[in-house]
Design an enzyme around this catalytic site. Structure first.
Site, PDB file in Angstrom:
ATOM      1  CD  GLU A  70      -9.031 101.886  28.969  1.00  0.00           C
ATOM      2  OE1 GLU A  70     -10.352 101.782  28.610  1.00  0.00           O
ATOM      3  OE2 GLU A  70      -8.373 102.116  28.088  1.00  0.00           O
ATOM      4  CG  HIS A 139      -3.892 112.363  27.840  1.00  0.00           C
ATOM      5  ND1 HIS A 139      -4.872 112.464  26.999  1.00  0.00           N
ATOM      6  CD2 HIS A 139      -3.378 111.031  27.517  1.00  0.00           C
ATOM      7  CE1 HIS A 139      -5.163 111.526  26.142  1.00  0.00           C
ATOM      8  NE2 HIS A 139      -4.372 110.744  26.432  1.00  0.00           N
TER       9      HIS A 139
HETATM   10  C1  LIG Z   1     -10.008 105.531  27.413  1.00  0.00           C
HETATM   11  C2  LIG Z   1      -8.457 105.172  26.854  1.00  0.00           C
HETATM   12  N1  LIG Z   1      -7.776 104.152  26.940  1.00  0.00           N
HETATM   13  C3  LIG Z   1      -6.713 104.389  26.439  1.00  0.00           C
HETATM   14  C4  LIG Z   1      -6.030 105.152  25.585  1.00  0.00           C
HETATM   15  C5  LIG Z   1      -4.545 105.272  24.964  1.00  0.00           C
HETATM   16  N2  LIG Z   1      -4.875 105.494  23.692  1.00  0.00           N
HETATM   17  C6  LIG Z   1      -4.936 106.435  22.878  1.00  0.00           C
HETATM   18  S1  LIG Z   1      -5.135 106.249  21.253  1.00  0.00           S
HETATM   19  C7  LIG Z   1      -5.129 104.484  21.549  1.00  0.00           C
HETATM   20  C8  LIG Z   1      -5.451 103.574  20.483  1.00  0.00           C
HETATM   21  C9  LIG Z   1      -6.698 103.812  19.538  1.00  0.00           C
HETATM   22  O1  LIG Z   1      -6.958 102.742  18.708  1.00  0.00           O
HETATM   23  P1  LIG Z   1      -7.946 103.031  17.420  1.00  0.00           P
HETATM   24  O2  LIG Z   1      -9.199 103.549  18.251  1.00  0.00           O
HETATM   25  O3  LIG Z   1      -7.899 102.126  16.527  1.00  0.00           O
HETATM   26  O4  LIG Z   1      -7.544 104.628  16.682  1.00  0.00           O
HETATM   27  P2  LIG Z   1      -6.431 105.160  15.879  1.00  0.00           P
HETATM   28  O5  LIG Z   1      -5.136 105.428  16.873  1.00  0.00           O
HETATM   29  O6  LIG Z   1      -6.073 103.819  14.961  1.00  0.00           O
HETATM   30  O7  LIG Z   1      -6.967 106.200  15.240  1.00  0.00           O
HETATM   31  C10 LIG Z   1      -4.877 104.290  22.852  1.00  0.00           C
HETATM   32  C11 LIG Z   1      -5.165 102.826  23.346  1.00  0.00           C
HETATM   33  C12 LIG Z   1      -6.755 106.726  25.629  1.00  0.00           C
HETATM   34  N3  LIG Z   1      -6.519 107.735  25.282  1.00  0.00           N
HETATM   35  N4  LIG Z   1      -8.231 106.388  26.399  1.00  0.00           N
END
Ligand SMILES: Cc1ncc(C[n+]2csc(CCOP(=O)(O)OP(=O)(O)O)c2C)c(N)n1
Ligand SMILES: Cc1ncc(C[n+]2csc(CCOP(=O)(O)OP(=O)(O)O)c2C)c(N)n1
Ligand SMILES: [Mg+2]
Ligand SMILES: [Mg+2]
Lengths: 337, 331, 337, 331
Positions: A70, A139
């Site tokens: 971000e 959240h």
């Molecule tokens: C700082 C932040 N940005 C965005 C999000 C929204 N978000 C939650 S899970 C996720 C994807 C995460 O992907 P990954 O790290 O590959 O983990 P996975 O879901 O595959 O276990 C996002 C963008 C968040 N929770 N926190």
């Protein structure tokens, strides 16, 4: 007139502005979705589907999926805004403010001033605030006071689809950074929305209900609750004026002060935590500028000084409710010095 | 660092060489004088001087035009001058005068001139990297052929926003150059301690872009590397990184007693790592320019700086109404 | 009694706590200095020399220089605090909040609550706020409202060396995260400080001047200005009570309300921007809870809604001054409904 | 990804193998059931299931004791179970009940049990990496011999806080393992798009620590790599990184229609990349354990999960006073 949800309005407004102005771009995590995947492009259209379909029309050059970073992409939106684009940056939850806050208050907000007026930073950060999704403390926050406080930012918190359209058009065409905050529980709310273009200026409150006994200032998801209470109390003969400032910065002080001059009583409703909230801010403005008119304490109705709890039974207590608003109103009505 | 031989692949004409010299000398003279003014009390606040690093800003910006962008740091005077910011406006800015390049409202850490593509010095370490990614995105989207250069210190190379920016620039294949100036120090901490891998360019390369290390005291070496990177950017081939090895002749800020440097270190570096004599030796040996031409520039630079300081000292402070202007375009 | 500056008090208190408790560590950028350099170790002792000499006594294992990466080391301080240490994390300027805010409000502040009360996070973030150093908009902010707002954090803003000692001891021994904010212009201020240990509890205001005509609430660098005005006005026969809450969270509401019940008039002074400031917050509390006693508008004296300007002439106008406080007091004194 | 052969360097005894199996099966059963409960509406909010990745959490945590730490992600149930969190408490937590492991105040994204060294699931992507660095610092300072493992997704690998954490851990030489679980997706975005270099472990290595890539569907491969990293950490040799290649059998959250995945992708992966049958094949072929022993565990796991859900469903919600407790120790 057609009815539209806030979600549809966001979609249509971003779309029409992108058609009108080739410098408007959209960026953020999964604003299209599907990049680097085996399935469909346009798989998400934003975490809440606001932008579904736009990548098909405008392509990945203008609907830009970013890695989960971000600070980089919010800052990049600011850098693009300084140099000829008008980006809309989608930040899925405003709870994530903490990983990109520097780019917001130290960078984009201050450029015009620090650079002696010689730069424009026309960008919109579109994000969601509020509790009620049962997602726990990280959240469910209402962090709009954190940005309302910052000179150089404008902060928009619409409560309905009609206002969302007019305010978003203004936001996209504005030459200053605008934080555009929708409520997490509200984007499926629908109302009549004209197809024609109309711009709602910032800093102009909407008088949602007119009344003479007490002024209630509420914004975002709190407006509907205030209105419900107002309508109920009206049957009892209590006349409640409900004002939705729509933008917390700039704030339509005049509307609020005028109303309080008439009613002598004020309740401010804000889903933020009580300390240093916009509710406290408005209360303090009125206690300074309309003191002479006040006939009762100024009540603020806010979330308590606790993180948002996960458990639904607790979260329902945490979020300011109609009953809280009602008892605040009753208290100021009943008040005798 | 062992000093590498000046390279010789680049052909710059006489005018370009004199321009490079003028820029480096202007930066050095500006910084030297601003240090003195700071000590006299005419320059308020903190001031971070660029002396020793002139070859880098100069070599970078000679590869750029006004429609290219740079983003700078707290140590931004050199970058600003090299990118074409008005020296008089800068002197006045540092003194908080109404005639300053930012009306006196920004100061040393916020010198900017968007008409020159100078997106601002930055008081937040690492803060300008995302902005440069955005400027690169803008150049790419508007199809201007422009590039954006983010200047980053060795200390700043460890900031999260910088890492994120490198990845984002690679993912979006943007015309961005991450220009690391490794002067060995972040405040009072050595680069070899703070960068765990000991290798900024190697780390940048692992983000998926060409990255090289150059001798930052050698104008020509930097120029060549930047030229390659800028060409890549203009050709649509994405970002690059360069780590230029250099030093810092002064303290972190004017007034820093520099206890963290061994006695004699700076003197030795002044003798061995001063990019200006290195440049002069080279161009005189090549017979590219005459000593006389350089001396003329010296004199012009001295009088420019003198004039800039005098005008700045004489200039008025902003009026009180300026406190409230320029917060918003409309509010 | 010996006189000590705030800087000396910080040094001595951190030192004595590190001697007393082996789990106390100090971390941050250049808290020692000299790592990886050719010259002296202990070259900085913190950007402002607070910790000079400590690395000699405690070694680099407990006085920990970090790379410039605030999210990582502030977060690491929280992680260390959850697991048995009591870190003090130095953040040179609180203006840098934006690069590590997530670790503060989403992480450390919420652990106890989110984990059902089953964790302690005993750490202190020590940082500097305020304008006046002529450093421009990114180094002159008063961002304490941003953390005062957050449930789970405690926020300390001492104004003198005596309070600093007692409050810092309390902070280091506290089992919750504490944001300890000194003012950039103040750390050379000296006063008498006893050598013995004494703890000042959080949430206990100090009555710096007693008075009966008007209550002035001020904290941090604003206290001295309020006191100067109070002392001047006393000669005119205007009796000003000056209250320094010392901690903005918890806030000693009781002290403030009691005083206003007596004086009927309130001026709140805060160097933060006006919107959503602690001044607004305190004003709103009083307008709600002591309305009946109020005989005049509640005045707030704050920085304006502009970034901090660099030019000294503008910065002096930007910072709330004695004249601003004085005219606010005169206004509430003169007020007649 | 081509599936690599199970390695064979690790000698685990029968009891350990059964423990590994029990853990993986418990995670799978818990997640499957929680997905169903979510769809029934008994689990509020968002729920991110760990199914497919069980071998990783299990292999990691079998190298750890209660005095080692893990920091988790939004997809934290598997890590929690593997680290020894009470399954009944977790089920109740996901339903927001007073008997939850966090009294129902945390929920799915904030499961934690500090007495087990589980420092919390985390709703902020990348948010737990700095915490783990701190836990490693704590272990090192208190000289406990403990290590800290930060679980990070492929998407999360791009967050600034994660990069900063890697550098900080290298600089301070801390016993930290950066455990990347590359399941190919961050929400609806492919890893190959979001990680510019296409190589998380290579990028981690450039921060100055040993980094390797392993087949995350192979319990034994992960176990061995983690063993090496944990030994390094315990020996005081600093941090390591591992990238475990895996997949995700479900959507990003329960209810995600997964349009971004080609038809048949998940089915194919279920057939080819399911770590549990891979493990079973291996241990049966080795004759390390009997099919009967595994079946006994299956039955026990099923009844544990059934019991956990039933108890959780029957448990009371927290009382209203709980809204205000646990904000501070004292205030
Ligand atoms: C700082 C932040 N940005 C965005 C999000 C929204 N978000 C939650 S899970 C996720 C994807 C995460 O992907 P990954 O790290 O590959 O983990 P996975 O879901 O595959 O276990 C996002 C963008 C968040 N929770 N926190
Ligand atoms: C986010 C942030 N952290 C810390 C600082 C304080 N600070 C200013 S300059 C500096 C050192 C920067 O070192 P480097 O990047 O190497 O640049 P140099 O000073 O060598 O030009 C620090 C720590 C800051 N301004 N911003
Ligand atoms: Mg440096
Ligand atoms: Mg993933």
């Amino acid at each position: 007139m057609p009815k539209k949800t806030i979600r549809e309005v966001i979609h249509d407004t971003v779309q029409s502005e992108m058609r009108r102005d080739p410098t408007v771009i959209l960026m953020g995590e999964d604003v299209a979705g599907g990049a680097g995947c085996s399935g469909e492009d346009d798989a998400f259209g934003g975490a809440f589907g606001f932008y579904k379909g736009l990548v098909g029309e405008f392509g990945r050059g203008r609907i830009i999926d970013t890695p989960i970073s971000e600070a980089a992409y919010i800052g990049a939106a600011a850098g693009a805004a300084m140099t000829g684009l008008r980006p809309i940056a989608d930040l899925q939850f405003f709870d994530f403010l903490g990983v990109c806050f520097d780019q917001i208050y130290n960078q984009m907000a201050k450029f015009r001033y620090m650079f002696g007026g010689k730069s424009d930073t026309p960008l919109v950060i579109l994000s969601l605030v509020g509790a009620g999704l049962r997602c726990g403390a990280q959240h469910s926050q209402s962090l709009h006071p954190q940005v309302t406080a910052v000179p150089g930012l404008k902060v928009v918190m619409p409560e309905n689809a009609y206002d969302t359209k007019g305010l978003l058009l203004t936001a996209i065409r504005d030459d200053d950074p605008v934080i555009f905050l929708l409520h997490k529980l509200q984007f499926e709310n629908a109302c009549e929305v004209p197809d024609e273009e109309y711009l709602i200026p910032f800093g102009e409150a909407s008088f949602v209900r007119e009344g003479t006994d007490v002024t209630v200032v509420a914004f975002s998801a709190m407006v509907a609750k205030a209105v419900a209470v107002a309508d109920r109390l009206r049957e009892e003969g209590i006349s409640v004026e409900v004002i939705d400032p729509r933008t917390t910065s700039p704030l339509d002080e005049e509307a609020i002060l005028e109303s309080v001059e008439m009613t002598g009583r004020l309740v401010v409703v804000d889903e933020a935590w009580e300390r240093c909230s916009v509710a406290a801010d408005i209360s303090s403005i009125v206690a300074r500028k309309a003191f002479g008119a006040l006939q009762a304490p100024i009540m603020t109705v806010t979330a308590p000084h606790t993180p948002a709890p996960f458990s639904p039974v607790l979260e329902d207590l945490y979020i300011p409710g109609e009953d809280d608003i009602e008892s605040a109103i009753r208290e100021v009505i009943a008040y005798r010095r | 660092m062992t000093r590498r031989k000046a390279t010789s692949g680049v052909k710059l004409d006489r005018e370009q060489l004199l321009r490079a010299y003028r820029t480096m000398r202007t930066i050095r003279a500006f910084e030297t004088r601003m240090g003195q003014e700071f000590e006299k009390g005419t320059v308020p606040g903190f001031t971070h001087l660029y002396s020793a690093q002139e070859a880098i800003a100069t070599a970078v910006c000679m590869n750029l035009t006004d429609s290219d962008y740079i983003g700078s740091t707290h140590r931004g005077h050199g970058h600003s001058i090299a990118k074409g910011c008005d020296v008089k406006g800068m002197a006045a800015e540092l003194m908080g005068k109404a005639t300053g390049i930012c009306k006196g409202k920004g100061g040393s850490m916020h010198v900017a001139d968007l008409s020159k593509g100078m997106l601002g010095a930055n008081g937040i370490v690492g803060g300008s990297a995302p902005l440069c990614v955005g400027a690169g995105l803008s150049a790419k989207t508007r199809n201007t052929g422009g590039v954006a250069v983010s200047f980053i210190g060795d200390g700043g190379s460890n900031e999260g926003a910088v890492f994120e920016s490198m990845n984002l620039a690679v993912v979006l294949k943007l015309p961005v150059l991450f220009m690391y100036e490794n002067n060995g120090y972040g405040e009072a901490t050595g680069f070899s301690y703070a960068v765990g891998s000991g290798d900024i360019s190697g780390r940048a390369g692992a983000f998926g872009m060409p990255a090289e290390k150059v001798d930052g005291t050698d104008f020509f070496a930097v120029y060549e590397a930047v030229q390659r990177a800028v060409e890549r950017g203009r050709a649509g081939d994405g970002p690059s990184a360069i780590e230029a090895m250099t030093t810092r002749f002064g303290g972190h800020f004017v007034g820093d007693p520099q206890l963290y440097r061994a006695k004699g270190e700076v003197e030795k570096q002044r003798r061995e790592m001063d990019c200006i004599p290195v440049f002069v030796d080279r161009v005189l040996k090549d017979k590219s320019v005459t000593r006389k031409a350089l001396q003329d520039i010296d004199a012009q630079v001295e009088s420019l700086i003198e004039e800039a300081v005098e005008e700045a000292l004489a200039a008025p402070y902003p009026g009180p109404e300026e406190l409230f202007t320029d917060v918003y375009k409309t509010y």
